[in-house]
Write an enzyme that holds these catalytic residues in place. Structure first.
Site, PDB file in Angstrom:
ATOM      1  N   GLY A 473       0.802  -1.222   0.000  1.00 23.46           N
ATOM      2  CA  GLY A 473       0.000   0.000   0.000  1.00 23.46           C
ATOM      3  C   GLY A 473       0.830   1.264   0.000  1.00 23.46           C
ATOM      4  N   GLY A 474       2.055   1.191  -0.542  1.00 26.79           N
ATOM      5  CA  GLY A 474       2.874   2.393  -0.617  1.00 26.79           C
ATOM      6  C   GLY A 474       4.021   2.430   0.370  1.00 26.79           C
ATOM      7  N   SER A 475       4.403   1.258   0.912  1.00 25.34           N
ATOM      8  CA  SER A 475       5.440   1.255   1.952  1.00 25.34           C
ATOM      9  C   SER A 475       6.815   1.616   1.401  1.00 25.34           C
ATOM     10  CB  SER A 475       5.487  -0.099   2.676  1.00 25.34           C
ATOM     11  OG  SER A 475       5.682  -1.158   1.777  1.00 25.34           O
ATOM     12  N   ARG A 514       3.086  -3.447  10.894  1.00 25.95           N
ATOM     13  CA  ARG A 514       4.428  -3.277  11.412  1.00 25.95           C
ATOM     14  C   ARG A 514       5.436  -2.657  10.450  1.00 25.95           C
ATOM     15  NH1 ARG A 514       7.760  -6.781   9.169  1.00 25.95           N
ATOM     16  NH2 ARG A 514       9.367  -6.440  10.721  1.00 25.95           N
ATOM     17  N   GLY A 695      -2.614  -0.364   9.861  1.00 30.54           N
ATOM     18  CA  GLY A 695      -3.268  -1.265   8.909  1.00 30.54           C
ATOM     19  C   GLY A 695      -4.458  -2.029   9.431  1.00 30.54           C
ATOM     20  N   GLU A 696      -4.680  -2.026  10.737  1.00 26.48           N
ATOM     21  CA  GLU A 696      -5.606  -3.033  11.255  1.00 26.48           C
ATOM     22  C   GLU A 696      -6.736  -2.533  12.135  1.00 26.48           C
ATOM     23  OE1 GLU A 696      -1.983  -5.251  12.563  1.00 26.48           O
ATOM     24  OE2 GLU A 696      -3.202  -6.941  11.914  1.00 26.48           O
TER      25      GLU A 696
END
Lengths: 731, 82, 166
Positions: A473-475, A514, A695-696
């Site tokens: 997602g763009g990390s 993470r 993310g969660e």
């Protein structure tokens, strides 16, 4: 704390963007190799059956077929061997059993055999020629049924029938706590099995070389975990396997486990060619890991002041065919948002004849938060307190002890609740009749785990970043931004590359929220090492002891060089600079998320329309705010789909009757409004920039928020998710 | 002395005792003292699917993690996530 | 296996001839025969929209079209949207508005959105959502995609009207 940053908090275009909007980016299924052949998997039509005989001879005889494999092709290994690749101890027999069934099939869709052929069409024809004799057995599909006496047993060797594991957390004096309560509300809610729904099906290409090395190309959330799991299943040393992560088309927790990689490797070994396996959409639904269906009871007592005096929960989650339902995190998070003295939580991990379950953003937490957050809504209504105010009176704070033991460090629960209260949405009127507004909050731990990164300075003043976190997602960009911040450069000056498992230090999964935290820390540390080495070069150049570095400029005694100017002189001051860091950090910061949702429920059809949504989350520090918003919007949309419509619709024989996107029906663009976001920033003291990970937690509140909104719109407290028209109309 | 908390289901091994104060410089040293008092308990606490939390943080060092006299030690489920 | 058929097409404004089996879908032909892997397969039954391409003057899910049906037709895929190294305004808007996360659905969205803007140069949010409802995205919740398409619409119309005024 008011730290100002140059790069962090801005919104640069992602480094892999041009490739992804022009179709050049290579995902797993896009791989083409010389002499590559393709495979197909034969899957069980039965939810529970003994395999009496497998005859592959007709498939092998079909022209164009190169190899056929079954569980008998796994190399021999001790029956009771335990493997551990960082996710807990798993018996090798279960790990292998889910990849190719042996002895029994445990769910409809369970892989039984695989074929490699000249193309996918021939492979599918050959798979259909494999003859399997089954002795069908009675199946059991829900946790309560599987726990009942006399239920069909999946694993005869388990000590407690279908209950694979049990967990209990207790704190304080439950009876005394409930005795202090002036109001007690107890509810039981069921949720259905749902799928992560990533658009790219699982795929794996393998080449087992004559020198014994196995090269895997696949779409995975964690190339090292895929390597280690594949090595464990094939019983070879990890160094024999190299995983090249291709671009990945979504994961959400569902692309951590391996399904195809070892099978492709076995086929390749037999065929002597690279073998590509790609799942169909139905294979994805029936043959990978959805997230568990569940039954959760919650009982909460409060006093007249709205303070919770005691809370109790009983949770049973469907693990699917093999142990490992997400009941443990479900139990750990059920009351995690609140400061409660007296608690009892009991959880049961129950095997059933459904696909073996997997993680799905904050696994287990939405199921349990649904119960807690709807009970609190009922309590707020009965006490005549605003539902956010009730939560504020009980919110977890720094020092609050969770039921599983540890106390919170800095946590943003109060800040998220205050942001919800202050939002324009919460203070706007509802548009008309049959409308309702619901709120809920949720918690997720986030994870640390090892990560590695290498930074190499180019003579033109840019920096190459080598890392092992697959970018979903763009990390690449959120990591580059952290390097750029330390180095005083622009995000565009960093060139990130995600590499294979031979080419970077061990890096855990892109999961557990993470990557920005942990890989970000590795990047930060490597960047600091670059700064120190560059300072030493400047010191050598200027013959001084100490060199300052600020905002991308090295200086001492009135002399200065920009990063780029000094980079150009590295060759003449000692050679190139390249620094690597590997971290295994503490300092993980959990995240709280909240949702406000307005719905309108048609009283005649029972259809729920989502009118307005606001997602609020504590990011710690948003490195790239657009990507943080994107995570919040995505998790919210998935949670709304889970709440209102999605489910595995199984018939009594355990066959999934809606195993297509048409019938599973995830939210489309037309089903959702814009998703407003409020990023709360309570910095995590355990990260140099304050990152928590996003993310969660955002998928935890939607189930309960939707249930509460539907109650306000209809007066009905529903006890089942999905809250589809049939549930709402009581059909 | 550091305080070690026993998970609820492990308290069958401790006669219902929920926590204990023991002396030691690392989690490992605490474990030796606890094992002496409750023989066999280590196998219920030192498992791959349990993480060790010292002073409210999961430690990647496990039994090698140093503890202070006022430290709290918990054995909690090892969770990564999705 | 059956005899292969010769298919003559124009793909992204270039003449392309290929051989395929009658049972092969257009998607399979584009990806495995012609080597244009920018068009993605998410479901194989027309429900996710990842394989959306322009065939003649309409958009299709290429998994539901046979390769042989494309004979004599003109096809536009995601690889044909940019002009040389200049990105299409939709491609630029998707990048600037962070309208993609994993990116697997992006090629289909871009082709579908391009067709939308040709039919409705200034679509409302409702029109945009309705048009794009056959394209599934699981990462974004659609918010940033809708915003990107609307921003591209504005960009294209502004550029056109500026061009007309000069």
């Amino acid at each position: 704390m008011s730290t100002t940053y140059n790069v962090i908090g801005t919104r640069p275009v992602r480094h892999d963007g041009a490739d992804k909007v022009t179709g050049r980016a290579l995902y797993g299924a896009d791989l083409q190799l010389a002499r590559m052949i393709q495979g197909a998997i034969l899957r069980s039509p039965h939810a529970h059956a003994r395999i009496l005989r497998i005859d592959t001879s007709k498939a092998e005889a079909l022209p164009g077929v190169y190899a056929v494999v079954t569980a008998a092709d796994f190399p021999p290994a001790p029956a009771d061997k335990i493997v551990d690749f960082g996710e807990g101890d798993t018996p090798l027999s279960s790990l292998r059993g889910n990849i190719l069934a042996s002895g029994k099939v445990l769910y409809s869709g369970h892989a039984v055999a695989a074929v490699a052929a000249v193309n996918a069409h021939v492979a599918a024809e050959a798979a259909a020629l494999i003859e399997v004799d089954y002795e069908p057995l009675p199946c059991v599909l829900t946790a309560p049924e599987a726990m009942a006496p006399g239920a069909p047993i999946l694993h005869e060797e388990f000590a407690n029938g279908n209950v694979a594991d049990q967990i209990r957390y207790e704190m304080g004096d439950l009876a005394a706590g409930f005795a202090q309560a002036t109001l007690i509300v107890e509810r039981e809610l069921d949720t259905a099995t749902v799928h992560q729904g990533y658009i790219e099906p699982q795929n794996a290409t393998a080449f087992w070389s004559s020198d014994g090395r196995i090269h895997i190309w696949c779409s995975t959330q964690g190339s090292f975990v895929a390597r280690d799991a594949t090595a464990a299943v094939l019983d070879v040393p990890v160094s024999q396997v190299k995983v090249t992560p291709m671009e990945i088309g979504g994961g959400f927790g569902g692309k951590i486990n391996v399904y195809l990689e070892p099978v492709a490797a076995l086929l390749s070994k037999k065929a002597g060619r690279p073998v590509k396996l790609v799942m169909s959409r139905r294979d994805v639904f029936t043959g990978t890991g959805p997230t568990p269906g569940s039954r959760v009871r919650v009982k909460i007592g409060v006093n007249d002041a709205g303070k919770i005096t005691a809370a109790q929960s009983w949770l049973a989650y469907e693990a699917g065919a093999y142990p490992g339902a997400m009941v443990v995190p479900g139990a750990m998070t059920v009351f995690a948002c609140y400061d409660i003295e007296n608690v009892l939580i009991e959880g049961f991990d129950v095997v059933v004849n459904k696909p073996s379950t997997a993680a799905y953003r904050a696994p287990g937490a939405p199921n349990s938060a649904l119960a807690t957050e709807t009970v609190l809504d009922e309590i707020a209504e009965k006490l005549g307190i605003d539902p956010l105010e009730l939560r504020l009176r009980n919110a977890a704070k720094e020092g609050t002890r969770r039921a599983d033991g540890p106390r919170y460090k800095r946590i943003g629960c109060v800040e998220v609740l205050e942001a919800m209260k202050a939002s324009p949405h919460y203070n706007a009127p509802l548009p008309g009749p049959h409308c309702g507004r619901g709120v809920a909050i949720g918690f997720w731990f986030n994870a640390g785990l090892p990560s590695s990164a290498t930074l190499s300075v180019n003579a033109d003043g840019t920096v190459n970043l080598i890392e092992g976190s697959t970018d979903i997602g763009g990390s690449r960009t959120s990591l580059s931004m952290q390097a750029a911040e330390v180095l005083g450069l622009r995000a565009e000056d960093i060139h990130p590359t995600v590499v294979d498992t031979d080419s970077v230090g061990y890096t855990g999964v892109t999961g557990g929220s993470r990557t920005t935290f942990s890989t970000g820390l590795a990047v930060h540390d490597a960047a600091q090492m670059v700064v120190e080495q560059m300072k030493a070069r400047a010191a050598r150049l200027w013959a001084v002891e100490a060199v300052e570095f600020a905002n991308g400029v090295f200086s001492a005694n009135g002399q200065s060089l920009t990063f780029a100017e000094l980079a150009a002189q590295l060759g003449s001051t000692g050679g190139p600079v390249s620094c690597s860091a590997t971290v295994n950090p503490k300092g993980v910061g959990g995240s709280i998320a909240g949702l406000i949702i307005d719905v309108k429920v048609d009283p005649e059809t029972g259809k729920t329309d989502v009118l307005r949504v606001t997602s609020v989350q504590d990011a710690g520090k948003a490195i790239h705010p657009a990507y943080v918003e994107g995570q919040m919007q995505g998790g919210t949309a998935q949670g709304i789909g889970w709440a209102l419509n999605e489910e595995y619709f199984m018939d009594n024989s355990g066959d999934m009757r809606n195993g297509s996107y048409l019938d599973y029906r995830m939210p489309t663009a037309l089903d959702l409004p814009m998703i407003e976001t409020v990023i709360v920033e309570v910095p995590n003291p355990g990260h140099p920039f304050g990152v928590r990970g996003v993310g969660e937690a955002n998928i935890v509140p939607p189930l309960a928020a939707c249930a509460n909104a539907i109650y306000r719109a209809t007066g009905k407290r529903l006890n089942r998710v999905p809250m589809n028209p049939a549930t709402i109309l009581g059909l | 002395m550091a305080t070690v908390f026993f998970p609820s289901l492990v308290r069958q091994q401790t006669g219902g005792l929920a926590k204990i104060e023991v002396a030691g410089a690392t989690v490992g040293e605490l474990m030796i003292a606890i094992e002496a008092r409750f023989p066999g308990i280590s196998q219920h606490l030192l498992r791959p699917n349990l993480a060790i939390s010292v002073d409210d943080e999961v430690t990647p060092l496990g039994v090698l993690e140093p503890v202070r006299p006022d430290s709290e030690v918990h054995f909690i489920a090892a969770i990564s996530g999705g | 296996m059956s005899a292969k058929v010769q298919v003559q097409t124009t793909i992204n404004n270039e003449p392309v001839e290929f051989l395929c089996e009658p049972r092969q879908s257009l998607l399979e032909c584009l990806r495995d025969v012609v080597g244009l892997t920018g068009t993605k397969e998410g479901c194989g039954d027309g429900n996710c929209g990842s394989c959306t391409v322009k065939l003649g003057d309409r958009i299709v899910t290429s998994c539901l079209v046979l390769g042989v049906e494309a004979n004599g037709e003109s096809i536009t895929t995601v690889e044909g949207l940019a002009h040389g190294n200049t990105l299409h305004p939709l491609q630029k808007a998707f990048l600037e508005h962070a309208a993609l996360q994993c990116g697997i659905c992006t090629p289909g969205f871009l082709i579908a959105a391009d067709a939308l803007l040709q039919k409705h140069p200034q679509p409302t949010e409702e029109q945009t959502r309705f048009w794009l409802a056959n394209n599934l995205c699981r990462c974004t919740g659609y918010d940033k995609i809708i915003r990107a398409v609307q921003a591209a619409a504005t960009e294209i119309t502004t550029t056109k009207s500026n061009g007309a005024a000069q």
